[in-house]
Design an enzyme around this catalytic site. Structure first.
Site, PDB file in Angstrom:
ATOM      1  N   TYR A  55       0.822  -1.207   0.000  1.00 62.53           N
ATOM      2  CA  TYR A  55       0.000   0.000   0.000  1.00 62.53           C
ATOM      3  C   TYR A  55       0.857   1.258   0.000  1.00 62.53           C
ATOM      4  O   TYR A  55       1.803   1.394   0.784  1.00 62.53           O
ATOM      5  CB  TYR A  55      -0.920   0.034   1.226  1.00 62.53           C
ATOM      6  CG  TYR A  55      -1.637   1.357   1.378  1.00 62.53           C
ATOM      7  CD1 TYR A  55      -2.663   1.707   0.502  1.00 62.53           C
ATOM      8  CD2 TYR A  55      -1.255   2.282   2.348  1.00 62.53           C
ATOM      9  CE1 TYR A  55      -3.295   2.935   0.614  1.00 62.53           C
ATOM     10  CE2 TYR A  55      -1.887   3.501   2.467  1.00 62.53           C
ATOM     11  CZ  TYR A  55      -2.909   3.828   1.593  1.00 62.53           C
ATOM     12  OH  TYR A  55      -3.520   5.034   1.684  1.00 62.53           O
ATOM     13  N   HIS A  85      -3.942  16.325  -3.191  1.00 61.10           N
ATOM     14  CA  HIS A  85      -4.255  16.512  -1.778  1.00 61.10           C
ATOM     15  C   HIS A  85      -4.017  17.946  -1.304  1.00 61.10           C
ATOM     16  O   HIS A  85      -4.414  18.301  -0.190  1.00 61.10           O
ATOM     17  CB  HIS A  85      -3.434  15.553  -0.922  1.00 61.10           C
ATOM     18  CG  HIS A  85      -3.925  14.134  -0.969  1.00 61.10           C
ATOM     19  ND1 HIS A  85      -4.240  13.490  -2.138  1.00 61.10           N
ATOM     20  CD2 HIS A  85      -4.158  13.224   0.026  1.00 61.10           C
ATOM     21  CE1 HIS A  85      -4.633  12.263  -1.885  1.00 61.10           C
ATOM     22  NE2 HIS A  85      -4.605  12.078  -0.573  1.00 61.10           N
ATOM     23  N   ASN A 197       1.355  11.932   4.975  1.00 61.60           N
ATOM     24  CA  ASN A 197       0.840  11.264   6.157  1.00 61.60           C
ATOM     25  C   ASN A 197       1.558  11.770   7.396  1.00 61.60           C
ATOM     26  O   ASN A 197       2.764  12.003   7.371  1.00 61.60           O
ATOM     27  CB  ASN A 197       1.047   9.750   6.040  1.00 61.60           C
ATOM     28  CG  ASN A 197      -0.248   9.017   5.761  1.00 61.60           C
ATOM     29  OD1 ASN A 197      -1.310   9.418   6.240  1.00 61.60           O
ATOM     30  ND2 ASN A 197      -0.169   7.934   5.001  1.00 61.60           N
ATOM     31  N   TYR A 281     -14.990  33.268  45.519  1.00 64.38           N
ATOM     32  CA  TYR A 281     -14.271  32.108  44.995  1.00 64.38           C
ATOM     33  C   TYR A 281     -13.151  32.474  44.020  1.00 64.38           C
ATOM     34  O   TYR A 281     -12.124  31.799  43.962  1.00 64.38           O
ATOM     35  CB  TYR A 281     -15.236  31.165  44.270  1.00 64.38           C
ATOM     36  CG  TYR A 281     -16.184  30.417  45.172  1.00 64.38           C
ATOM     37  CD1 TYR A 281     -16.184  30.590  46.555  1.00 64.38           C
ATOM     38  CD2 TYR A 281     -17.101  29.519  44.632  1.00 64.38           C
ATOM     39  CE1 TYR A 281     -17.051  29.903  47.377  1.00 64.38           C
ATOM     40  CE2 TYR A 281     -17.980  28.813  45.438  1.00 64.38           C
ATOM     41  CZ  TYR A 281     -17.953  29.019  46.805  1.00 64.38           C
ATOM     42  OH  TYR A 281     -18.832  28.327  47.599  1.00 64.38           O
ATOM     43  N   ARG A 284     -10.406  33.211  46.382  1.00 63.20           N
ATOM     44  CA  ARG A 284     -10.115  32.190  47.384  1.00 63.20           C
ATOM     45  C   ARG A 284      -9.786  30.831  46.767  1.00 63.20           C
ATOM     46  O   ARG A 284      -8.982  30.072  47.311  1.00 63.20           O
ATOM     47  CB  ARG A 284     -11.333  32.062  48.305  1.00 63.20           C
ATOM     48  CG  ARG A 284     -11.131  31.085  49.424  1.00 63.20           C
ATOM     49  CD  ARG A 284     -12.265  31.014  50.442  1.00 63.20           C
ATOM     50  NE  ARG A 284     -13.520  31.607  50.118  1.00 63.20           N
ATOM     51  CZ  ARG A 284     -14.704  31.033  50.352  1.00 63.20           C
ATOM     52  NH1 ARG A 284     -14.754  29.824  50.866  1.00 63.20           N
ATOM     53  NH2 ARG A 284     -15.824  31.657  50.071  1.00 63.20           N
ATOM     54  N   PHE A 330      -1.335   7.562  11.933  1.00 70.46           N
ATOM     55  CA  PHE A 330      -1.691   8.898  11.471  1.00 70.46           C
ATOM     56  C   PHE A 330      -2.941   9.444  12.155  1.00 70.46           C
ATOM     57  O   PHE A 330      -3.260  10.617  12.026  1.00 70.46           O
ATOM     58  CB  PHE A 330      -1.932   8.879   9.957  1.00 70.46           C
ATOM     59  CG  PHE A 330      -2.826   7.762   9.509  1.00 70.46           C
ATOM     60  CD1 PHE A 330      -4.160   7.700   9.882  1.00 70.46           C
ATOM     61  CD2 PHE A 330      -2.324   6.734   8.720  1.00 70.46           C
ATOM     62  CE1 PHE A 330      -4.980   6.666   9.482  1.00 70.46           C
ATOM     63  CE2 PHE A 330      -3.142   5.690   8.316  1.00 70.46           C
ATOM     64  CZ  PHE A 330      -4.473   5.647   8.692  1.00 70.46           C
ATOM     65  N   GLU A 415     -12.174   6.024   5.559  1.00 69.45           N
ATOM     66  CA  GLU A 415     -11.714   6.738   6.755  1.00 69.45           C
ATOM     67  C   GLU A 415     -12.958   7.156   7.538  1.00 69.45           C
ATOM     68  O   GLU A 415     -13.421   8.285   7.452  1.00 69.45           O
ATOM     69  CB  GLU A 415     -10.856   7.928   6.327  1.00 69.45           C
ATOM     70  CG  GLU A 415      -9.590   7.473   5.593  1.00 69.45           C
ATOM     71  CD  GLU A 415      -9.002   8.510   4.655  1.00 69.45           C
ATOM     72  OE1 GLU A 415      -9.495   9.658   4.648  1.00 69.45           O
ATOM     73  OE2 GLU A 415      -8.070   8.170   3.916  1.00 69.45           O
TER      74      GLU A 415
END
Length: 508
Positions: A55, A85, A197, A281, A284, A330, A415
């Site tokens: 792959y 991409h 990646n 608060y 404190r 990834f 994905e």
């Protein structure tokens, strides 16, 4: 002054990150890393020569993983994945962010599990050292198969495609390469995928958010201590015995910081025997709230440092065993959850700060002039500055919503679960900017309150902070244009000057 940083792959420390961000720093790869990088490259060449199917080496990507690619098309395959991409959008990431992204990508690839050539790795180092920053749009990554779109924009510059920023100007990628004597690269098998990646964008942005959170924490602790004195509050809530019986280490640390800052205050001694029993608060409970925030920041520092040194591309080349394994390093869920924790911490530190400002401007609580100005009524003083703090705090509440619980399937459901880490980390920068404004307003208000209590002095350490503020912003004796005052103190916080002055370090 130029500084050389010898990068030992996988050995970056948190203290190194600030050094890496410094533009006077140049990177040099530790010589011992060359052997494993070369072995990994040869393992990929062996796969090709033996006609094995792996792959990302000789297949398509994502849902197209089952599509075998001819050897003659392997170079085009790697070029194509980078160009296709590079589909980001939005504003460009800052030079500082891109500088850290480059360094983290170099660090990961140099671990020797990605099959990349030394020449390609050295080209990234040359970009970093020459301060040539690929133009990377901020939006377009879901933090699943790595930060694909932004890392594609980073990588496209190596191909002579896209744009880069150098000396503040945006120039064509080919011109940027020419400045360092490089021709556009031709990518070898797997190199495009190795470059794309990985979690380096989300990790770099989260690390920037973490460093900003450290500056915010030290400023908020300082402002909170100043506000205690300006409001003539009690230091009893910070007593070590109170913290010890609860047992949270970070609560004890926060209380110790406040005790040290308040030590030897004339203002505190002047009302030691007052009849007031308890403070609100926001004064404190500072050890409890800030201690909880510190717990988050310490956890995230460990997580992000691990990720900064991680090998997070896919598939991974284990050259010693002559095997290539596909997995999911990834997936940026650790980064997303860490960024969410930082976001909550930033929102809470700033929310507490805004409440203290609200107390100081209220004469019924503080005993100071209304809205911290002489002749209130004619003068509005800090009235709208507190409104600004409230607006920023409210905005941060929305931004603090966890991003890691979101997921939208991509790549035709291949994905099918994503981390949203890149957005989770990127939103920290806006939150930190908001928080710096909120805490800056409190610092101004607290210093104003201290001035109204003169001739009494606060503690020696807090007087130093007061002096630093007054070097940049004068006492507010009557209404004036307020925005520049806030901007000046925001810059003090964001530049790390208050952290440096107080010597409060969270990640030493």
């Amino acid at each position: 002054m130029n500084m050389k940083f010898i990068l030992e792959p996988g050995q970056i420390r948190l203290a190194d990150v600030r050094l890496i961000l410094d533009e006077n720093t140049t990177l040099e790869l530790d010589g011992r890393s060359a052997a494993i990088i070369t072995a990994s490259e040869k393992a990929i060449q062996t796969i090709i020569s033996e006609n094995k199917t792996v792959y990302g080496v000789n297949t398509g990507f994502g849902l197209l993983a089952s599509t075998r690619i001819d050897t003659a098309d392997l170079e085009e395959l790697q070029r194509s994945i980078v160009l296709s991409h590079a589909a980001g959008t939005g504003e460009l990431l800052s030079d500082q962010a891109v500088r850290l992204i480059l360094a983290l990508k170099i660090n990961s690839l140099a671990r020797g599990y990605s099959g990349i050539r030394m020449d390609t790795l050295q080209a990234l180092i040359q970009l970093y050292n020459a301060k040539i920053y690929p133009c990377i749009p901020a939006q377009g990554s879901v933090g699943a198969s790595g930060d694909l779109a932004p890392l594609a924009h980073m990588s496209a510059v190596l191909l002579g495609v896209g744009e880069a920023r150098h000396a503040g100007k945006i120039i064509p990628a080919a011109d940027a390469l020419a400045k360092i004597g490089l021709k556009p690269l031709k990518l070898a098998p797997k190199e495009g995928l190795a470059l794309l990646n990985g979690t380096q964008v989300s990790t770099a942005l989260a690390l920037l958010g973490l460093l900003m959170a450290e500056d915010l924490f030290t400023a908020a602790i300082s402002a909170g201590a100043l506000s205690v004195d300006a409001a003539r509050g009690s230091d009893t809530p910070f007593d070590e015995r109170i913290q010890s019986v609860r047992g949270h280490r970070t609560q004890m640390i926060a209380a110790q910081m406040i005790r040290d800052l308040l030590a030897d205050s004339e203002i505190r001694e002047s009302h030691r025997l007052c009849i007031k029993v308890q403070d609100p608060y926001s004064l404190r409970c500072q050890p409890q709230v800030m201690g909880a925030c510190l717990s988050h920041l310490l956890y995230t520092s460990e997580t992000l440092l691990t990720e900064a040194n991680a090998v997070s591309d896919n598939p991974l080349v284990f050259a010693n065993e002559n095997v290539v394994l596909s997995g999911g390093n990834f997936h940026a869920e650790p980064v997303a959850m860490a960024a969410d924790a930082i976001a909550v911490s930033i929102a809470e530190m700033a929310a507490l700060s805004e409440r203290r400002t609200a107390l100081l401007v209220d004469p019924h609580f503080s005993g100071l002039p209304a809205f911290l100005v002489n002749n209130p009524g004619v003068n509005s003083g800090f009235m709208i500055a507190q409104v600004t703090a409230a607006a920023l705090a409210s905005e941060n509440k929305s931004l603090a919503h966890p991003a890691s619980v979101d997921s939208l399937p991509t790549s035709a459901n291949q994905e099918d679960h994503v981390s949203m880490a890149t957005y989770a980390a990127r939103r920290l920068l806006q939150m930190a900017d908001n928080a710096a404004g909120i805490i800056g307003i409190e610092l101004l208000a607290a210093c104003q309150g201290i001035d109204f209590l003169r001739p009494l002095k606060t503690s020696p350490r807090l007087e130093q902070i007061h002096q630093l503020v007054r070097c940049h912003v004068d006492f507010y004796d009557k209404d004036r244009y307020f925005a520049p005052d806030i901007a000046a103190i925001k810059h003090l916080i964001q530049s790390g000057k208050i952290r440096e002055l107080t010597q409060l370090s969270l990640f030493s």
